[in-house]
Motif scaffolding. Structure first.
Motif, PDB file in Angstrom:
ATOM      1  N   ALA A   1     -15.519  -4.847  -0.432  1.00  0.00           N
ATOM      2  CA  ALA A   1     -16.020  -4.417  -1.751  1.00  0.00           C
ATOM      3  C   ALA A   1     -15.172  -5.036  -2.859  1.00  0.00           C
ATOM      4  CB  ALA A   1     -16.002  -2.887  -1.849  1.00  0.00           C
TER       5      ALA A   1
ATOM      6  N   ILE B   1     -10.916  -4.892   6.008  1.00  0.00           N
ATOM      7  CA  ILE B   1     -10.165  -3.873   5.253  1.00  0.00           C
ATOM      8  C   ILE B   1      -8.901  -4.464   4.631  1.00  0.00           C
ATOM      9  CG2 ILE B   1      -8.877  -1.695   5.453  1.00  0.00           C
ATOM     10  CD1 ILE B   1     -10.661  -0.972   7.860  1.00  0.00           C
ATOM     11  N   ILE B   2      -8.116  -5.197   5.432  1.00  0.00           N
ATOM     12  CA  ILE B   2      -6.799  -5.648   4.948  1.00  0.00           C
ATOM     13  C   ILE B   2      -6.927  -6.869   4.015  1.00  0.00           C
ATOM     14  CG2 ILE B   2      -5.430  -4.708   6.855  1.00  0.00           C
ATOM     15  CD1 ILE B   2      -5.467  -7.526   8.128  1.00  0.00           C
TER      16      ILE B   2
ATOM     17  N   SER C   1       2.050  -0.424  12.667  1.00  0.00           N
ATOM     18  CA  SER C   1       2.137  -0.104  11.229  1.00  0.00           C
ATOM     19  C   SER C   1       2.926   1.187  11.052  1.00  0.00           C
ATOM     20  CB  SER C   1       0.735   0.063  10.638  1.00  0.00           C
ATOM     21  OG  SER C   1       0.078  -1.173  10.601  1.00  0.00           O
TER      22      SER C   1
ATOM     23  N   LEU D   1     -10.839  -4.304  11.657  1.00  0.00           N
ATOM     24  CA  LEU D   1      -9.743  -4.192  10.693  1.00  0.00           C
ATOM     25  C   LEU D   1      -9.847  -5.236   9.576  1.00  0.00           C
ATOM     26  CD1 LEU D   1      -6.887  -3.178   9.832  1.00  0.00           C
ATOM     27  CD2 LEU D   1      -5.953  -4.920  11.365  1.00  0.00           C
TER      28      LEU D   1
ATOM     29  N   SER E   1      -6.453  -0.084  -2.692  1.00  0.00           N
ATOM     30  CA  SER E   1      -7.157  -1.169  -3.394  1.00  0.00           C
ATOM     31  C   SER E   1      -6.595  -1.314  -4.805  1.00  0.00           C
ATOM     32  CB  SER E   1      -8.659  -0.850  -3.471  1.00  0.00           C
ATOM     33  OG  SER E   1      -9.226  -0.845  -2.186  1.00  0.00           O
TER      34      SER E   1
ATOM     35  N   THR F   1       0.823  -1.211   0.000  1.00  0.00           N
ATOM     36  CA  THR F   1       0.000   0.000   0.000  1.00  0.00           C
ATOM     37  C   THR F   1       0.859   1.264   0.000  1.00  0.00           C
ATOM     38  OG1 THR F   1      -1.642  -1.229   1.274  1.00  0.00           O
ATOM     39  CG2 THR F   1      -1.847   1.167   1.290  1.00  0.00           C
TER      40      THR F   1
ATOM     41  N   THR G   1      -2.994   2.967  15.399  1.00  0.00           N
ATOM     42  CA  THR G   1      -4.262   2.430  14.887  1.00  0.00           C
ATOM     43  C   THR G   1      -5.127   1.947  16.053  1.00  0.00           C
ATOM     44  OG1 THR G   1      -3.168   0.277  14.604  1.00  0.00           O
ATOM     45  CG2 THR G   1      -3.346   1.680  12.652  1.00  0.00           C
TER      46      THR G   1
ATOM     47  N   THR H   1       2.849  -2.905   8.027  1.00  0.00           N
ATOM     48  CA  THR H   1       2.786  -3.483   9.373  1.00  0.00           C
ATOM     49  C   THR H   1       4.056  -4.268   9.677  1.00  0.00           C
ATOM     50  OG1 THR H   1       0.389  -3.592   9.213  1.00  0.00           O
ATOM     51  CG2 THR H   1       1.411  -4.996  10.862  1.00  0.00           C
TER      52      THR H   1
HETATM   53  C1  LIG Z   1      -3.894  -1.636  10.626  1.00  0.00           C
HETATM   54  C2  LIG Z   1      -3.620  -1.784   9.164  1.00  0.00           C
HETATM   55  C3  LIG Z   1      -2.597  -2.613   8.753  1.00  0.00           C
HETATM   56  C4  LIG Z   1      -2.277  -2.704   7.403  1.00  0.00           C
HETATM   57  N1  LIG Z   1      -1.198  -3.460   7.033  1.00  0.00           N
HETATM   58  C5  LIG Z   1      -0.771  -3.428   5.745  1.00  0.00           C
HETATM   59  C6  LIG Z   1       0.457  -4.042   5.373  1.00  0.00           C
HETATM   60  O1  LIG Z   1       1.139  -4.663   6.196  1.00  0.00           O
HETATM   61  N2  LIG Z   1       0.881  -3.912   4.102  1.00  0.00           N
HETATM   62  C7  LIG Z   1       0.171  -3.230   3.167  1.00  0.00           C
HETATM   63  O2  LIG Z   1       0.614  -3.174   2.016  1.00  0.00           O
HETATM   64  N3  LIG Z   1      -1.018  -2.642   3.468  1.00  0.00           N
HETATM   65  C8  LIG Z   1      -1.489  -2.711   4.739  1.00  0.00           C
HETATM   66  N4  LIG Z   1      -2.666  -2.083   5.097  1.00  0.00           N
HETATM   67  C9  LIG Z   1      -3.397  -1.352   4.080  1.00  0.00           C
HETATM   68  C10 LIG Z   1      -4.624  -2.099   3.599  1.00  0.00           C
HETATM   69  O3  LIG Z   1      -4.253  -3.213   2.850  1.00  0.00           O
HETATM   70  C11 LIG Z   1      -5.474  -1.086   2.818  1.00  0.00           C
HETATM   71  O4  LIG Z   1      -6.059  -0.262   3.792  1.00  0.00           O
HETATM   72  C12 LIG Z   1      -6.512  -1.734   1.942  1.00  0.00           C
HETATM   73  O5  LIG Z   1      -5.896  -2.270   0.810  1.00  0.00           O
HETATM   74  C13 LIG Z   1      -7.587  -0.770   1.483  1.00  0.00           C
HETATM   75  O6  LIG Z   1      -7.054   0.485   1.175  1.00  0.00           O
HETATM   76  P1  LIG Z   1      -7.740   1.806   1.754  1.00  0.00           P
HETATM   77  O7  LIG Z   1      -8.171   1.500   3.127  1.00  0.00           O
HETATM   78  O8  LIG Z   1      -6.844   2.940   1.557  1.00  0.00           O
HETATM   79  O9  LIG Z   1      -9.046   1.981   0.878  1.00  0.00           O
HETATM   80  P2  LIG Z   1      -9.222   2.519  -0.614  1.00  0.00           P
HETATM   81  O10 LIG Z   1      -8.606   1.585  -1.588  1.00  0.00           O
HETATM   82  O11 LIG Z   1      -8.856   3.959  -0.709  1.00  0.00           O
HETATM   83  O12 LIG Z   1     -10.801   2.407  -0.745  1.00  0.00           O
HETATM   84  C14 LIG Z   1     -11.682   3.265   0.008  1.00  0.00           C
HETATM   85  C15 LIG Z   1     -13.092   2.670  -0.037  1.00  0.00           C
HETATM   86  O13 LIG Z   1     -13.514   2.534  -1.402  1.00  0.00           O
HETATM   87  C16 LIG Z   1     -13.809   1.193  -1.717  1.00  0.00           C
HETATM   88  N5  LIG Z   1     -13.343   0.889  -3.059  1.00  0.00           N
HETATM   89  C17 LIG Z   1     -12.124   1.163  -3.600  1.00  0.00           C
HETATM   90  N6  LIG Z   1     -12.062   0.737  -4.866  1.00  0.00           N
HETATM   91  C18 LIG Z   1     -13.245   0.148  -5.150  1.00  0.00           C
HETATM   92  C19 LIG Z   1     -13.788  -0.493  -6.293  1.00  0.00           C
HETATM   93  N7  LIG Z   1     -13.096  -0.663  -7.410  1.00  0.00           N
HETATM   94  N8  LIG Z   1     -15.064  -0.972  -6.214  1.00  0.00           N
HETATM   95  C20 LIG Z   1     -15.794  -0.829  -5.084  1.00  0.00           C
HETATM   96  N9  LIG Z   1     -15.327  -0.208  -3.969  1.00  0.00           N
HETATM   97  C21 LIG Z   1     -14.084   0.264  -4.001  1.00  0.00           C
HETATM   98  C22 LIG Z   1     -13.077   0.351  -0.684  1.00  0.00           C
HETATM   99  O14 LIG Z   1     -13.716  -0.897  -0.467  1.00  0.00           O
HETATM  100  C23 LIG Z   1     -13.144   1.247   0.553  1.00  0.00           C
HETATM  101  O15 LIG Z   1     -14.367   1.081   1.205  1.00  0.00           O
HETATM  102  C24 LIG Z   1      -3.046  -2.006   6.435  1.00  0.00           C
HETATM  103  C25 LIG Z   1      -4.110  -1.208   6.853  1.00  0.00           C
HETATM  104  C26 LIG Z   1      -4.399  -1.089   8.197  1.00  0.00           C
HETATM  105  C27 LIG Z   1      -5.530  -0.211   8.613  1.00  0.00           C
END
Ligand SMILES: Cc1cc2nc3c(=O)[nH]c(=O)nc-3n(C[C@H](O)[C@H](O)[C@H](O)COP(=O)(O)OP(=O)(O)OC[C@H]3O[C@@H](n4cnc5c(N)ncnc54)[C@H](O)[C@@H]3O)c2cc1C
Length: 386
Positions: free
Chosen positions: A372, A366-367, A210, A363, A133, A127, A202, A159
């Motif tokens: 979605a 989300i991860i 993280s 959480l 996403s 990320t 968090t 993380t």
């Molecule tokens: C505590 C924590 C630990 C994490 N650890 C890691 C890690 O170790 N490594 C790492 O790489 N990442 C990590 N993440 C990141 C996590 O993988 C991302 O938060 C996740 O991929 C979603 O990204 P975003 O929350 O920014 O949402 P976004 O991608 O910005 O999306 C926002 C909203 O829009 C929706 N959305 C987006 N695109 C679409 C679509 N095409 N169709 C329908 N709905 C859509 C999503 O479902 C969401 O509800 C971590 C996150 C947290 C909170």
């Protein structure tokens, strides 16, 4: 159709359960959460049991690639401590599963025996601030300079970046127009010069912090390109391949463990809490909540282990793993919130574990790809017209 758990999985479950009773008492797990501190010393004790070898082929010192076994370990650990379950994933899955599947021969020979011994952890650096996403949009650049790769960019929510030995990092390695053919994975030592880490506090998963990770002219040997030279610009197939399916299952197993703990605590509380002269378990409102939770938990277990069985057999499971991730993590969220309702004020107080289950469960959808995104995968792969 045989749904009984094979004997070796029962033994594994029992081993983890005994470890948890010894090393993961509630007060210890609560302290890790309060201090947001990673307990490496406890992970080392877990590693001493040899469990991280469950994802490593025998010729590299492991027990063979046992996906069902890995799920049992994750579920049982998460039932007591999400922190310990995530640490297991960081080693056995982010390390063992990935290097075993797509690492070069040299990487396998060097890293897999160490993973089997539980000596090294891997953080996932996927990320970014503007690519979450939509991972194919990452902008962290990797450029070749002789025998080295130079990396510049920023990863977010990485993380365990500081606690792990390596960051398994997705980078843009070729011309911008070739969106899916110009991504690579590189292994960046977490103590490499040019890395700056900033903690992101968090609400849940406290104990495995993280970080924002800034890469400024970070130099690594070209030998750290995952898959070796053949892996350069092959990051997307590596990401979208079997490793991603198994990653979804890992998060589903975390959900199952947290949900199991929440149901058990709420159940016991309902039996013990007396109001209006009798245990609240005798009131229909509470009985229905608990019956619903048990049903969802049972369904989550079936959907997870069926998908894990497919993955373990090497059969296609892209749809089933998305279904398992979607169902088990949403169920965990609903079950934890239902458990909080049963325990009411005590489910909100920090002297009990239920409020932590709620924070952790929130959480999980989300991860590893949000709910979605899982729904998109399921609809697309089942060819629902767009
Ligand atoms: C505590 C924590 C630990 C994490 N650890 C890691 C890690 O170790 N490594 C790492 O790489 N990442 C990590 N993440 C990141 C996590 O993988 C991302 O938060 C996740 O991929 C979603 O990204 P975003 O929350 O920014 O949402 P976004 O991608 O910005 O999306 C926002 C909203 O829009 C929706 N959305 C987006 N695109 C679409 C679509 N095409 N169709 C329908 N709905 C859509 C999503 O479902 C969401 O509800 C971590 C996150 C947290 C909170």
């Amino acid at each position: 159709m045989d749904f009984s758990e094979p004997e070796h999985l029962e033994l594994l479950r029992d081993t983890v359960h005994r470890f948890a009773e010894r090393e993961l008492p509630r007060e210890t797990v609560r302290r890790w959460d309060a201090e947001d501190r990673f307990p490496r010393e406890t992970f080392d004790k877990l590693a001493a049991l040899g469990l991280t070898g469950l994802t490593v082929p025998e010729e590299y010192g492991g027990a063979g690639r046992d996906i069902l076994g890995a799920m049992v370990v994750i579920e049982e650990l998460a039932r007591h401590s999400l922190v310990m379950a995530v640490a297991f994933i960081d080693c056995a899955c982010y390390g063992g599963m990935n290097i075993g599947d797509v690492g070069s021969e040299a990487q396998k020979a060097e890293l897999l025996p160490r993973i089997a011994r539980g000596e090294i952890l891997f953080a996932y650096g996927l990320t970014e601030p503007d690519a979450a996403s939509d991972l194919a949009s990452v902008t962290t650049r990797a450029a070749r300079e002789g025998d080295e790769v130079v990396i510049d960019g920023t990863k977010r929510f990485c993380t365990a970046a500081k606690e792990a030995e390596y960051i398994y990092t997705l980078v843009r390695s070729g011309p911008a127009e070739a969106r899916y053919e110009n991504l690579s994975f590189v292994l960046v030592p977490s103590d490499a010069a040019g890395l700056t880490m900033t903690h992101i506090p968090t609400m849940g998963l406290r104990g495995v912090p993280s970080y924002d990770v800034a890469f400024e002219g970070v130099r690594i040997p070209a030998a750290n390109i995952i898959g070796g030279e053949a892996g350069w610009n092959r990051g997307w197939p590596m990401l979208a391949g079997p490793a991603l399916d198994v990653e979804k299952l890992e998060v589903a197993a975390l959900g199952l463990g947290v949900a199991q703990a929440a149901v058990e605590d709420a159940w016991t509380y309902a039996e013990e809490r007396i109001q209006f002269g009798k245990p609240i378990a005798r009131y229909q409102s509470i009985r229905h909540i608990l019956a619903e939770c048990r049903t969802r938990l049972h369904a989550a277990r079936l959907v997870l282990y069926q998908a894990a069985w497919l993955a373990g057999e090497g059969l296609p499971c892209g749809i089933e793993s998305s279904m398992a991730k979607l169902y088990a993590t949403e169920a965990a969220k609903e079950i934890a919130l239902a458990g909080q309702t049963v325990m009411s004020a005590y489910g909100y107080a920090t002297e009990y574990d239920m409020e932590r289950y709620v924070r952790d469960a929130l959480l999980l959808p989300i991860i590893g790809g949000t709910s979605a995104i899982q729904r998109n995968n399921i609809a697309n792969r089942l060819k629902l017209p767009r």
